[in-house]
Scaffold this motif. Structure first.
Motif, short mmCIF file in Angstrom:
data_model
loop_
_atom_site.label_atom_id
_atom_site.label_comp_id
_atom_site.label_asym_id
_atom_site.label_seq_id
_atom_site.Cartn_x
_atom_site.Cartn_y
_atom_site.Cartn_z
N ALA A 87 54.95 16.71 -18.77
CA ALA A 87 55.13 15.67 -17.75
C ALA A 87 56.37 14.87 -18.09
N THR A 92 55.12 16.77 -13.04
CA THR A 92 54.56 17.78 -13.92
C THR A 92 55.35 19.08 -13.78
N GLN A 146 53.31 13.82 -23.66
CA GLN A 146 53.69 14.69 -22.54
C GLN A 146 52.52 15.58 -22.13
N GLU A 149 49.82 13.40 -20.39
CA GLU A 149 50.25 13.02 -19.04
C GLU A 149 50.20 14.21 -18.09
N PHE A 150 50.54 15.40 -18.61
CA PHE A 150 50.46 16.61 -17.79
C PHE A 150 49.01 16.87 -17.36
N ALA A 153 47.77 14.35 -14.86
CA ALA A 153 48.37 14.53 -13.54
C ALA A 153 47.70 15.68 -12.78
#
Length: 484
Positions: A87, A92, A146, A149-150, A153
């Motif tokens: 992300a 993404t 990251q 967050e990916f 999302a």
């Protein structure tokens, strides 16, 4: 109603550490849905991405879009991805083999663009992700933030007719099972599918319970945590597959006898070997390949380019940049052509008194060599076209490479995207190979894949043309604006 599926996997990267078994996961799930459920081979696409295979983010998106255009009202589309996900700035991305950390947004596959095509006409959209891999088995590439967050999302996004099944929860990691050579999540999903009642609908909501139990049991034995997570945005019950009736078991199982080492050796001595007696057949095969390809490419609309057949060459005359790709691909075989990699230290000149006191790091040049004996036949056939300023120059090649008791045929193509003969910009798009027994080679089975090969060439050619036309449109648009 028909079910469509797109399987995408990436496990070897130029700038990130590898994620083992991703290709195996994609292949296993596809095979299971086709053999055990109501998915059809012709309605599915599998892309097992490799470094330098020419599959750019634009090309992948085009193939997704082409698959979607085949669907109708009431159909469903499954998208499976195994590999790294990241992300960046609230967007993404799926990490591709050549994704650069310095420009990840431009060199990755943007998931929102994939979702755009998948959600066309509000078809039932099933997304399955085996991502956020752990450090075990080299599955470590992106920062925890990251990865988290990916995962956050993909579990929050989606349309109002979608199901998203992720291999783990936010702030968790997905694990490989080295004993099974599969991802734990995908292996558990396949086992749950195969355990469903014959001739019945399969729902992800039901599978999630079994998959979670299986994954958590695996983790409990190893002191780990991984929680498969499902997000459903559909009205009512929406099956993602239907279980087939299993085939009737065979009445008897035939087993091949185990041969002793002496018997195996005797059989090997009786097999046909590739020697000078087969050289005329190798020459004839190269001519058959060239003639058959020339016939089929002339029957294909390739936007008016003239593809000219070039005289065949020996192994030494293969382009230098291509020798590296061929040697990398054939390194597990014992070829009758000598293939060598030579690493030589580059001499450095010390041009000052100060430099003699400084430590010089050695610089190495790597050279790749392919050689054949003088009496061996020519083995490398090319077809070439020259740019007209809009369509790139292209080269299509075929390489008949003799092994010990079999024959490998390699084929591929590359473009010169510079549109300027004085400054070439060579881009290798694809290299394929297949190994044939002497019998299959004599039966000319090497021509069976030409249609798919030509279709792939045309697709890459279209992408290159679109890239050129887009640039020219921007240039003309800039020219029409008044300059400040």
């Amino acid at each position: 109603m028909h079910r469509f599926a797109f399987f995408l996997s990436s496990e070897n990267y130029k700038h990130y550490s590898d994620t083992p078994y991703c290709h195996a996961d994609a292949e296993l799930l596809r095979k299971t849905l086709i053999e055990s459920c109501d998915y059809l081979p012709e309605n599915s696409i599998i892309l097992k991405l490799e470094k330098d295979d020419g599959n750019t983010n634009e090309q992948i998106l085009k193939q997704v879009a082409d698959l979607v255009t085949q669907t109708k009202d009431g159909d469903s589309i499954l998208f499976f991805y195994a590999g790294h996900g990241i992300a960046i700035d609230s967007n993404t991305y799926l990490v591709l083999p050549e994704t650069s950390p310095l420009n990840a947004a431009a060199t990755s596959l943007k998931l929102s663009e994939v979702n755009y095509y998948l959600s066309q006409n509000k078809r039932l959209n099933i997304r399955i992700f085996d991502c956020c891999h752990s450090g075990e088995g080299s599955r470590n590439a992106v920062s925890e933030n990251q990865a988290a967050e990916f995962m956050q999302a993909i579990l929050n996004e989606g349309n109002d007719c979608s199901l998203t099944f992720a291999s783990c929860a936010v702030h968790e990691k997905s694990y490989p099972d080295d004993a099974e050579c599969q991802g734990v999540f995908t292996a558990s999903l396949v086992n749950a599918i195969n355990a469903q009642k014959a001739d019945s609908d399969i729902y992800l909501e039901s599978l999630k319970i079994e998959v979670c139990n299986s994954v958590q049991a695996w983790c409990a034995k190893r002191g780990k945590t991984q929680t498969p997570t499902l997000r459903v945005q559909v009205t009512g019950n929406m099956p993602f597959a239907r279980r087939k009736n299993p085939p009737e078991p065979e009445a008897t199982l035939s087993t091949s006898p185990v041969l002793s080492r002496s018997e195996q050796l005797n059989n090997a001595r009786q097999s046909v070997v590739v020697d000078n007696k087969l050289y005329p057949e190798l020459t004839a095969a190269l001519n058959i390949i060239a003639t058959e390809f020339e016939k089929r490419i002339q029957e294909t609309d390739v936007y008016g380019i003239n593809i000219n057949r070039i005289e065949p060459k020996i192994a030494e005359d293969i382009p230098e940049f291509l020798k590296q790709k061929i040697i990398d691909r054939m390194k597990t075989y014992r070829t009758m052509h000598a293939m060598n990699v030579v690493r030589v230290e580059r001499p450095q000149i010390k041009n000052s008194i100060l430099s003699s006191f400084l430590e010089h790091r050695p610089i190495y040049d790597t050279n790749y060599y392919i050689n054949q004996k003088f009496e061996m036949p020519k083995c490398f056939q090319t077809f070439e076209s020259t740019t007209d300023g809009y369509i790139p120059s292209s080269s299509i090649f075929f390489y008949v490479c003799p092994l010990q008791t079999t024959i490998a045929v390699l084929m591929g193509y590359f473009f010169d995207k510079s549109f300027n003969a004085s400054e070439p910009d060579i881009k290798l798009q694809k290299v394929l190979h297949k190994v044939y027994s002497i019998s299959d080679f004599r039966n000319k089975e090497y021509v069976l894949g030409f249609d798919d090969f030509i279709a792939s060439f045309k697709l890459d050619l279209e992408l290159a043309i679109d890239e050129r036309l887009t640039y020219l449109a921007k240039e003309n648009q800039a020219a029409s604006k008044p300059q400040a």
